[in-house]
Every structure is written in structure tokens, then in C-alpha cells.
Write an enzyme that holds these catalytic residues in place. Structure first.
Site, short mmCIF file in Angstrom:
data_model
loop_
_atom_site.label_atom_id
_atom_site.label_comp_id
_atom_site.label_asym_id
_atom_site.label_seq_id
_atom_site.Cartn_x
_atom_site.Cartn_y
_atom_site.Cartn_z
N HIS A 143 43.60 43.86 30.18
CA HIS A 143 42.30 43.25 30.43
C HIS A 143 41.23 44.35 30.35
CE1 HIS A 143 44.71 39.93 32.54
NE2 HIS A 143 44.44 39.59 31.29
N GLU B 23 39.03 46.12 33.15
CA GLU B 23 39.69 46.70 34.32
C GLU B 23 39.87 48.21 34.12
OE1 GLU B 23 43.13 44.10 34.63
OE2 GLU B 23 41.84 42.36 34.86
N ARG C 127 37.03 40.79 28.82
CA ARG C 127 38.41 40.77 29.31
C ARG C 127 39.45 40.63 28.19
NH1 ARG C 127 41.57 38.48 33.82
NH2 ARG C 127 43.18 37.09 33.08
N HIS D 187 46.66 46.35 36.58
CA HIS D 187 45.47 45.49 36.52
C HIS D 187 44.55 45.78 37.70
CE1 HIS D 187 46.96 42.38 33.58
NE2 HIS D 187 48.06 43.05 33.82
N GLU E 11 47.74 45.00 41.03
CA GLU E 11 46.30 44.66 41.02
C GLU E 11 45.64 45.67 41.95
OE1 GLU E 11 44.64 42.39 39.31
OE2 GLU E 11 46.13 40.92 38.67
#
Ligand SMILES: [Zn+2]
Length: 428
Positions: free
Chosen positions: A179, A182, A235, A306, A382
Site C-alpha cells: 500500500h 504506508e 494506496r 503495513h 500494522e
């Protein structure tokens, strides 16, 4: 419901005019505000689902997983009145996470590539990251073998490095920045690579000497470049979609494992989680799948980095109620990693299966590796934060975030080894 229908139609019409600027100039996010909205009933869920597919004026920062979850939505200034009315009419509880996204971007730009040499006090673009990769390859030719998994849609090389101190080690694959926006993920993985190569700490020396590392520091290269040059909030990939003005797909919904099942991705090309017109429609996803297939027997653990939200997520993504047969082991590994991440600064990560802890996400790389390539330890990290800065995490967070990640990976590898997942010859 009539009123709801009217407001939704009005939003669609207005959204045409709520567009960001386009073309050659960089997209600006002046007075774009990120809201956290709580989804408490079916009606609210329908509304948020609809908002998440409107490409113009709205941008979903954090997806949601149904009633009881929250969504983070960026709203353009032109849409704010309509958004406020919609929220009020339908009894949403909401709070502001980021008042003005552009001010965060401006702050970030002012420190961009501030490091005289490659470092971790500012973010870097693809050219600088690849130049640094070239440098470390040259300096560590005994340890590093470069590889390329293939080309992106726009023809860029998707590069990686293998770090191996000896023959016969078990392998760990890390893929980063699928993505594009990020940025903390590639900043963190380059820090991790630097530690692997240079640290004298016993735990890290152990990782260097006894594991083969396959690392792709920037996987969605086209999107990453676009997020630097044109749109900080980009993204997806950059491949045009037939029959749509919207560009790109979510490469992390494009893998051929439970593709598009259970609402874990969207078929609308304008949605941030557009799964692509078919599995592996994105050359990036196909290239990664082909590459890992060739070295499948060498890979014991698969990690995907991520941001944001502070989660550690394992399979399955495609279901909130179905769990892998080794889920207990995975939870033990997740707990070890979360405990270790917490140590340096007290940062809390939540761990568990993607589908049950965060949201149903189908066709992800980690799930594909787990289901189709028999890599039975797979985790999505994440990273920071929980929404105060979201994707525009200040560069001052790079080192702390990276230090936490290093601790997390050390513990994850140790626990996986204790549970027998690092055996060289995996039994199918
Ligand atoms: Zn992501």
C-alpha cells in the site's frame, strides 16, 4: 429512508464537484479532515459502505468490519456540510482524528530526505532507497544476493535482497509497502535490514547467521512513486481499469485465495479495496506469487508490513469465524511478538486473525502464502499509530517504530522456532 436516499444522491452529485485537483500538480489536502465514525446499526453500515466507494471527496483510511467497528474517513472540505448532515441525521457518533491533512503533509515534506546520507530521521523516495540497496549490496557482497521478482505495470523493477550467511538456513520473506501511502513500512524495513547487517546484539546476530532473509523493501513501486510525486494518499497499483476512470487495484486483495469472498474486497474500481477485475490481474501480485512459488520450500515465515492501527494479523483474512488448524500456535506467536513490541515504549499491538480482529480481507498475500504455498506462519504487521497521524506518521516515529518492529520480529522468530516452524524440511 427516503431522506437517506436523497442525501446519498446529493452526495453522489456533489462528489463530482468535490474532486481534488488533478493532472500535473500535486494533489493537495487542505482542510481535509479525518473522522472516526462508530458503526452501530445496519443503516449506519450501509451509509459507511457507500461512502467508502465514493472516490471523490471521501477516502477511507481505516476500513471497518461491520456493526460495532469504526471507520476512519477523510472528508474533503467541499463535502463536509453534507457529511455532517448525513452523520447527524443517522445518529452517528464521530470524532476528529486529523483536522487538516495538508498540514501534516507539509510538515512531512519539510523534512523529506533530510538525512545527508541514508538514514531514519526522514522518509525517502524510491530512487534513494534503491541507491541505498545498491550500496549495501556492494558493501556486503558476502551476505547479500540481489533479486528482482519482475516488473510493475509501469515497467519498474520490483527489487529485493536475500541476506544469507550460510547454506541450509530456514527462510523468512518480508514484503513491504504494497500500500503506497504506508511510508513507515519501507522506512522500518530498511532500518531492520541495517540492523541485520550491522548489529552486534546476540539476538540479531542469531537472525543474521541462522535465517535466510528475502526482503522486498518497496513492493508496489508504481504506487509508491505516485504517492511521492502526485498524491500522498495513494494506496493502490497504477494499472488502468477497463471501463473506469479510476486507476489501480488493491494488490493485497488481488491474490487468488478466497478472492472477493465474504465482502473482504470490493468490485468497484473506485474503492480503495478494489480487488482487481480478476485474481492476479495486477502484474505485481502475479510476479510475487510466481517468485515465491519457485522458492516455496525455502520459506518458513511470511511477513507483510503495513500501517496503521497497531495490529498483528494472521490468517485467515477471508473469514471472521473460520480459523486455521494451527491457530493456537499462531496466537502464541502473536502474543510473544506483541509483548516484545510493547517493551521499548509501551506501544500496544492487538493480535489475532485478520478476519476476527480487524476486518474481513480476502485475497491477501499472507493468506495466499498460507493457503496455497504452505507457509504456515504468516503475519501482517500494522504499524503505528492508531489514527492521530495515520498514514502521515511524522518521521520522528521512524526509529521508535522500527525498534519496536525489530523486537517484534525477534520474538516472533524465536516463538516460531520453539514451536517447530523453522525446521528446514517442512512436511507437507
Ligand atoms: Zn496496508
Amino acid at each position: 429512508m427516503k431522506l437517506f436516499g436523497f442525501v446519498i444522491s446529493a452526495l453522489v452529485v456533489l462528489s463530482v464537484f468535490g474532486n481534488n485537483c488533478c493532472c500535473a500538480e500535486k494533489v493537495r489536502y487542505d482542510n481535509h479532515t479525518v473522522y472516526k465514525v462508530l458503526i452501530e446499526n445496519e443503516n449506519q453500515l450501509t451509509i459507511v459502505k457507500h461512502l467508502s466507494t465514493l472516490a471523490k471527496g471521501y477516502n477511507l483510511w481505516k476500513p471497518f468490519h461491520g456493526i460495532g467497528s469504526d471507520a476512519h474517513i477523510m472528508v474533503s472540505p467541499k463535502m463536509k456540510n453534507a457529511f455532517d448532515s448525513l452523520m447527524e441525521l443517522n445518529g452517528f457518533e464521530k470524532e476528529i482524528l486529523v483536522e487538516n491533512v495538508q498540514s501534516l503533509i507539509d510538515e512531512e515534506s519539510s523534512s523529506f530526505e533530510r538525512d545527508a546520507t541514508f538514514g531514519w530521521t526522514s522518509y525517502h523516495g524510491l530512487d534513494k532507497i534503491y541507491a541505498w540497496i545498491d550500496e549495501i549490496i556492494e558493501e556486503n557482497s558476502d551476505l547479500i544476493t540481489p533479486f528482482t521478482i519482475g516488473k510493475s505495470y509501469e515497467g519498474r523493477d520490483i527489487r529485493g535482497i536475500k541476506i544469507s550467511a550460510k547454506e541450509g538456513n530456514p527462510g523468512i520473506f518480508i514484503e513491504t509497502n504494497v500500500h503506497a501511502r504506508e511510508w513507515i513500512t519501507s522506512a522500518t524495513v530498511t532500518y531492520f535490514i541495517n540492523e541485520l547487517l550491522n548489529s552486534d546484539r546476540a539476538e540479531i546476530k542469531n537472525l543474521r547467521e541462522n535465517i535466510d532473509w528475502y526482503i522486498i523493501p518497496v513492493y508496489n513501486v508504481d504506487g509508491f512513486v505516485y504517492s511521492h510525486e502526485k498524491d500522498r494518499m495513494w494506496r493502490k497499483t497504477r494499472q488502468p481499469v477497463k471501463g473506469s476512470d479510476c486507476i489501480g487495484a488493491d494488490a493485497n486483495r488481488n491474490f487468488d485465495s478466497h478472492w472477493m469472498e465474504n465482502g473482504g474486497a470490493l468490485s468497484d474500481p473506485c474503492a480503495e479495496t478494489f480487488a482487481g477485475p480478476k485474481p492476479f490481474s495486477e502484474p505485481e501480485a502475479q510476479a510475487l506469487a510466481d517468485f515465491v512459488t519457485k522458492i516455496e520450500d525455502k520459506i518458513n515465515i511470511y511477513l507483510s508490513f503495513h500501517s496503521y492501527g497497531q495490529y498483528l494479523l494472521c490468517p485467515y483474512g477471508h473469514s471472521a469465524t473460520d480459523f486455521p488448524s494451527n491457530y493456537e500456535d499462531l496466537l502464541a506467536i502473536g502474543k510473544s511478538a506483541a509483548d516484545a513490541i510493547k517493551k521499548p515504549y509501551g506501544t500496544q499491538f492487538t493480535y489475532g486473525s485478520t478476519g476476527s480482529v480487524l476486518y474481513v480481507a480476502s485475497g491477501t498475500s499472507v493468506d495466499w502464502m498460507f493457503n496455497e504455498r504452505n507457509i504456515k506462519v504468516g503475519w501482517t504487521f500494522e504499524f503505528r499509530d492508531k489514527g492521530r497521524y495515520g498514514f502521515v506518521l511524522p518521521a520522528t516515529h521512524i526509529k521508535p517504530n522500527a525498534k519496536e518492529a525489530v523486537e517484534g520480529v525477534i520474538a516472533l522468530v524465536q516463538k516460531s522456532s520453539d514451536l517447530g516452524y523453522l525446521k528446514n524440511k517442512r512436511v507437507n
